[in-house]
Motif scaffolding. Structure first.
Motif, PDB file in Angstrom:
ATOM      1  N   GLU A  49      55.302   0.684 -32.521  1.00  0.00           N
ATOM      2  CA  GLU A  49      55.568  -0.489 -33.366  1.00  0.00           C
ATOM      3  C   GLU A  49      54.571  -1.609 -33.078  1.00  0.00           C
ATOM      4  O   GLU A  49      54.039  -2.238 -33.991  1.00  0.00           O
ATOM      5  N   VAL A  50      54.341  -1.842 -31.781  1.00  0.00           N
ATOM      6  CA  VAL A  50      53.414  -2.910 -31.394  1.00  0.00           C
ATOM      7  C   VAL A  50      52.022  -2.609 -31.966  1.00  0.00           C
ATOM      8  O   VAL A  50      51.355  -3.494 -32.510  1.00  0.00           O
ATOM      9  N   TRP A  98      63.239  -2.251 -43.168  1.00  0.00           N
ATOM     10  CA  TRP A  98      62.178  -2.639 -42.231  1.00  0.00           C
ATOM     11  C   TRP A  98      61.839  -1.487 -41.294  1.00  0.00           C
ATOM     12  O   TRP A  98      60.684  -1.196 -41.010  1.00  0.00           O
ATOM     13  N   HIS A  99      62.900  -0.844 -40.804  1.00  0.00           N
ATOM     14  CA  HIS A  99      62.714   0.263 -39.862  1.00  0.00           C
ATOM     15  C   HIS A  99      61.810   1.341 -40.454  1.00  0.00           C
ATOM     16  O   HIS A  99      60.963   1.903 -39.765  1.00  0.00           O
ATOM     17  N   HIS A 100      62.004   1.627 -41.728  1.00  0.00           N
ATOM     18  CA  HIS A 100      61.233   2.705 -42.344  1.00  0.00           C
ATOM     19  C   HIS A 100      59.861   2.255 -42.845  1.00  0.00           C
ATOM     20  O   HIS A 100      58.971   3.074 -43.003  1.00  0.00           O
ATOM     21  N   GLY A 104      58.349   4.983 -29.334  1.00  0.00           N
ATOM     22  CA  GLY A 104      58.707   4.095 -30.439  1.00  0.00           C
ATOM     23  C   GLY A 104      58.261   2.652 -30.245  1.00  0.00           C
ATOM     24  O   GLY A 104      57.570   2.092 -31.106  1.00  0.00           O
ATOM     25  N   PRO A 105      58.619   2.010 -29.124  1.00  0.00           N
ATOM     26  CA  PRO A 105      58.272   0.595 -28.984  1.00  0.00           C
ATOM     27  C   PRO A 105      56.777   0.316 -29.043  1.00  0.00           C
ATOM     28  O   PRO A 105      56.341  -0.611 -29.718  1.00  0.00           O
ATOM     29  N   PHE A 114      64.846  -7.841 -28.614  1.00  0.00           N
ATOM     30  CA  PHE A 114      65.598  -6.994 -29.537  1.00  0.00           C
ATOM     31  C   PHE A 114      65.899  -5.636 -28.905  1.00  0.00           C
ATOM     32  O   PHE A 114      66.967  -5.063 -29.107  1.00  0.00           O
ATOM     33  N   MET A 115      64.921  -5.134 -28.122  1.00  0.00           N
ATOM     34  CA  MET A 115      65.116  -3.838 -27.474  1.00  0.00           C
ATOM     35  C   MET A 115      66.302  -3.905 -26.514  1.00  0.00           C
ATOM     36  O   MET A 115      67.176  -3.028 -26.514  1.00  0.00           O
ATOM     37  N   TYR A 137      58.014  -0.839 -41.869  1.00  0.00           N
ATOM     38  CA  TYR A 137      57.297  -1.960 -41.246  1.00  0.00           C
ATOM     39  C   TYR A 137      55.788  -1.748 -41.189  1.00  0.00           C
ATOM     40  O   TYR A 137      55.007  -2.675 -41.363  1.00  0.00           O
ATOM     41  N   ALA A 144      69.586  -4.044 -28.383  1.00  0.00           N
ATOM     42  CA  ALA A 144      69.985  -2.751 -28.940  1.00  0.00           C
ATOM     43  C   ALA A 144      70.523  -1.830 -27.838  1.00  0.00           C
ATOM     44  O   ALA A 144      71.549  -1.171 -28.013  1.00  0.00           O
ATOM     45  N   LEU A 150      52.104  -3.166 -35.883  1.00  0.00           N
ATOM     46  CA  LEU A 150      52.318  -4.563 -36.305  1.00  0.00           C
ATOM     47  C   LEU A 150      51.175  -5.469 -35.874  1.00  0.00           C
ATOM     48  O   LEU A 150      50.730  -6.321 -36.636  1.00  0.00           O
ATOM     49  N   PRO A 161      67.464  -4.448 -42.098  1.00  0.00           N
ATOM     50  CA  PRO A 161      66.984  -3.684 -40.936  1.00  0.00           C
ATOM     51  C   PRO A 161      66.575  -2.253 -41.254  1.00  0.00           C
ATOM     52  O   PRO A 161      65.565  -1.769 -40.738  1.00  0.00           O
ATOM     53  N   ALA A 162      67.333  -1.568 -42.112  1.00  0.00           N
ATOM     54  CA  ALA A 162      67.010  -0.168 -42.395  1.00  0.00           C
ATOM     55  C   ALA A 162      65.695  -0.074 -43.173  1.00  0.00           C
ATOM     56  O   ALA A 162      64.844   0.766 -42.866  1.00  0.00           O
ATOM     57  N   PRO A 175      64.142  -7.631 -39.832  1.00  0.00           N
ATOM     58  CA  PRO A 175      65.142  -6.973 -38.979  1.00  0.00           C
ATOM     59  C   PRO A 175      66.537  -7.584 -39.131  1.00  0.00           C
ATOM     60  O   PRO A 175      67.530  -6.943 -38.841  1.00  0.00           O
TER      61      PRO A 175
END
Lengths: 499, 200
Positions: free
Chosen positions: A336-337, A70-72, A332-333, A458-459, A74, A462, A340, A67-68, A63
């Motif tokens: 991700e959890v 990773w975003h796509h 989204g959050p 991070f959330m 991860y 942002a 990951l 970041p970009a 990140p």
């Protein structure tokens, strides 16, 4: 429906895995199960923890540096690390590997994701409306409420609920950075230390036999740390409040404000239900369901998990879409959890096994080296600052268990021929309660040291940036905020509780 | 820095003496004289002040503290005469120099189009005699896949980054500087003044 998918995918994976053991047995008796009766952790090589280090470093570094990308990607990166460990592990250890994988997904991953999903869904249906006038007293009040709420709805839920009201109350201000930084300290991290619902590391502890109310032992440290930070915050906020232009201050004070209120309050009932189910699973014994020869899941845990899924679904069904939109709620959050941690829990298997083997494992030097409560607090905390605090907690929790001499009288006292995890944890609490406190406090408190220490950090950063707040860079946050403010507070906590 | 070309009608004054006393005295003086112009104190408005060496000397007591402020040319005589009054103890006018021009550098990063519009209004609608050098904002928009917030892979849907240097007459640059200071995501440097020859 992404929200449902988050829960459904792990359940399907578990179902598929449950079919695998028979296939593996059918492949012949080449399986090395229990070879020479040497525990798996004493046979696994040190480099098998490489993918675990890899996935944690990916979460920490991507990140920041890409970041970009990773975003796509991860999910693929996490899957890549999981496969890198999982395939050779299955090939080499067969049935033992299947058992280990099934165990960690059934006992850790799925209940972990279900709890986070349920808390996230329920908390995301509660809307805090209205605008307060962001004076130092009001801000201290909001942070204090968030610090308490974090232990009930989790640090992510409390952050999601309160970050926007805090920003609305202070939208008239020029200097807002300190508000967000202290919010991260208190609401996104330290506030979650009182219950297993508060922060993922503590829930993992609960899943590994730490009693639900044991975390209340952290109350004195929680109170001291929160008090120091809230008092420090009050004076800092007063200083910045004094620096705000007088015209803006007067306009804020004389402005009409929208009445403060809550919507979606029926979700508090579901929240009570979440707490009830978790408490139920920790206080009732209904026997086990034998999913395989080696995998037994307590019935009360299944009741809890199905109950939590039910409460989440009820919240989705009974909370209007408009309310969630008002909260800017998205899946989204939690998605991700889910992705990951699927990778984290696969790759953490060798680390936990090796640490669990104590001085017989290849990380025996770590088990032997981290002995005092101070070192547990700072080593767990230091690593939790830069790696996600949930797996870090689990690692040092196992380090502490690995350090117990279970061949001694403790085992006998527990009237158990085989010292299982519950017995070991009971001994750990009885004999080395302060060590477990140090691990828990280190993991939860020091997640605030960096943006990558705990998921909500991070959330919040942002959201604040999109709300016009100048947030410090990764290193700026450490140098200007956590080192001068948090670290001295942690030194005080060390002196008071762990010396 | 010294220059002999003419600027606007602002003059920087430096007064030696206890800072709070000097500030209070000058404010009182302007109120008493019913002066419509208001002194601009460097400390309060983010204007570059004394050098580090000057500050150090002040801290160790080698020199009296110095207060820097800017007034309009017509008010210089008022301040000068008042400080020369024998009843005015502990304060002394050390320097008076015309302000020929002013400048400040800035950089910024914003993450919503609304914030970008606010920033553009500050730097693209400056008074006609003010220039913004190196102003070339870079915008990045990402696809719809970045909607909503995320825990582990936060990427902003929109980002604008820019930097530049604002130059021009003191009062107009001060106006732009004040606008910029009200936007937290603008990281503006202190204003630097280009001063003419001493009027003393």
């Amino acid at each position: 429906m992404t929200g449902l998918r988050v829960v459904a995918v792990p359940l399907l994976v578990l179902g598929a895995l449950l079919l695998v053991p028979d296939l593996a047995f059918a492949a012949g008796d080449a399986a090395t199960h229990g070879a020479d009766h040497v525990p798996l952790g004493a046979r696994l090589p040190i480099w098998s923890v490489g993918p675990f280090a890899g996935i944690l470093l990916s979460i920490a570094l991507f990140p920041l540096v890409a970041p970009a990308f990773w975003h796509h990607h991860y999910g693929k990166i996490a899957a890549g690390w999981a496969v890198l460990f999982g395939v050779p592990f299955l090939v080499k250890y067969r049935q033992e590997a299947i058992d280990a994988i099934l165990h960690i997904y059934a006992v850790d991953y799925i209940p972990f994701i279900i709890l986070l999903w349920a808390l996230f869904t329920v908390a995301g249906g509660i809307v805090v409306r209205g605008s307060l006038k962001g004076s130092p007293k009001v801000n201290v009040g909001l942070l204090a409420i968030g610090t308490v709420l974090a232990s009930i709805v989790g640090t992510t839920g409390a952050s999601m609920l309160l970050i926007r009201p805090l920003m609305r109350a202070n939208s008239w201000r020029i200097n807002k950075t300190h508000l967000i930084v202290f919010f991260i300290f208190l609401v996104s991290n330290i506030g979650g230390s009182l219950t297993p619902l508060g922060d993922p590391p503590l829930f993992l502890g609960f899943l590994h036999s730490v009693p639900f109310f044991w975390t209340l032992h952290l109350t004195p440290a929680y109170l001291l740390l929160s008090a120091m930070l809230l008092v420090g915050f009050f004076f800092l906020d007063r200083y910045y409040y004094g620096k705000e232009p007088e015209d803006a201050k007067q306009a804020m004070l004389s402005a009409e404000t929208e009445k403060f209120g809550l919507a979606g309050t029926h979700n508090f009932l579901y929240l009570g239900g979440v707490i009830g189910f978790v408490l139920f699973s920790g206080s009732v014994t209904l026997g086990d369901v034998h999913l395989t020869d080696h995998l037994h899941v307590p019935i009360q845990n299944l009741v809890r998990d199905f109950g939590l899924v039910g409460l989440g679904l009820l919240s989705m069904k009974t909370t209007g879409k408009a309310l969630r939109e008002e909260n800017e709620f998205s899946w989204g959050p939690i998605e991700e959890v889910a992705y990951l941690f699927a990778g984290i829990f696969m790759t953490i298997i060798p680390a936990l096994a090796i640490l669990g083997a104590g001085e017989d494992g290849e990380l025996g030097w770590l088990v032997a080296g981290v002995q005092s409560d101070i070192s547990y607090f700072w080593v767990t905390g230091g690593l939790s600052s830069f790696l996600d605090n949930a797996p870090t907690y689990l690692t040092f929790f196992n380090t502490a268990l690995g350090g117990l001499d279970m061949s001694a009288a403790e085992c006998a006292q527990n009237a158990s021929l085989v010292c299982g995890e519950p017995e070991k944890v009971a001994v750990l609490i009885e004999e080395r309660n302060r060590t477990l406190l140090a691990i828990s406090a280190g993991a939860v408190f020091m997640g605030a040291n960096t943006y990558i220490g705990n998921a909500p950090n991070f959330m919040v950063k942002a959201i604040a940036e999109e709300g016009g707040v100048a947030m410090p860079s990764f290193f700026g946050y450490i140098i200007r905020w956590s080192l001068p403010i948090l670290v001295p507070c942690f030194v005080v906590v060390t002196l008071v509780f762990f010396l | 820095m010294s220059d002999s070309s003419s600027g606007d009608d602002s003059v920087e004054l430096i007064v030696e003496g206890d800072e709070k006393t000097v500030t209070g005295f000058i404010r009182g003086l302007f109120i008493g004289a019913r002066n419509a112009q208001w002194p601009v104190f460097h400390d309060e408005r983010g204007i570059e002040n004394q050098t580090f060496a000057e500050q150090l000397k002040g801290w160790v007591g080698l020199t009296e503290p110095l207060t820097h402020f800017v007034v309009d040319e017509d008010s210089v005589q008022l301040v000068r005469a008042s400080l020369a009054d024998t009843r005015c103890h502990g304060m002394k006018l050390r320097e008076a120099q015309p302000v020929l021009s002013a400048s400040f550098g800035f950089k910024l990063k914003v993450f919503t189009e609304e914030a970008a519009a606010q920033v553009r209004a500050v730097y693209e609608q400056v008074p006609s005699d003010v220039t913004v050098e190196r102003w070339d904002p870079k915008e990045t928009r990402r696809d719809g896949d970045t909607e909503g917030v995320e825990l582990y892979s936060p990427v902003h849907h929109y980002k604008m980054e820019a930097e530049g240097i604002v130059k021009g007459p003191f009062r107009h640059v001060l106006y732009v500087h004040e606008q910029a200071r009200r936007i937290e995501q603008v990281d503006e440097e202190e204003m630097r003044l280009v001063l003419g020859d001493s009027l003393l």
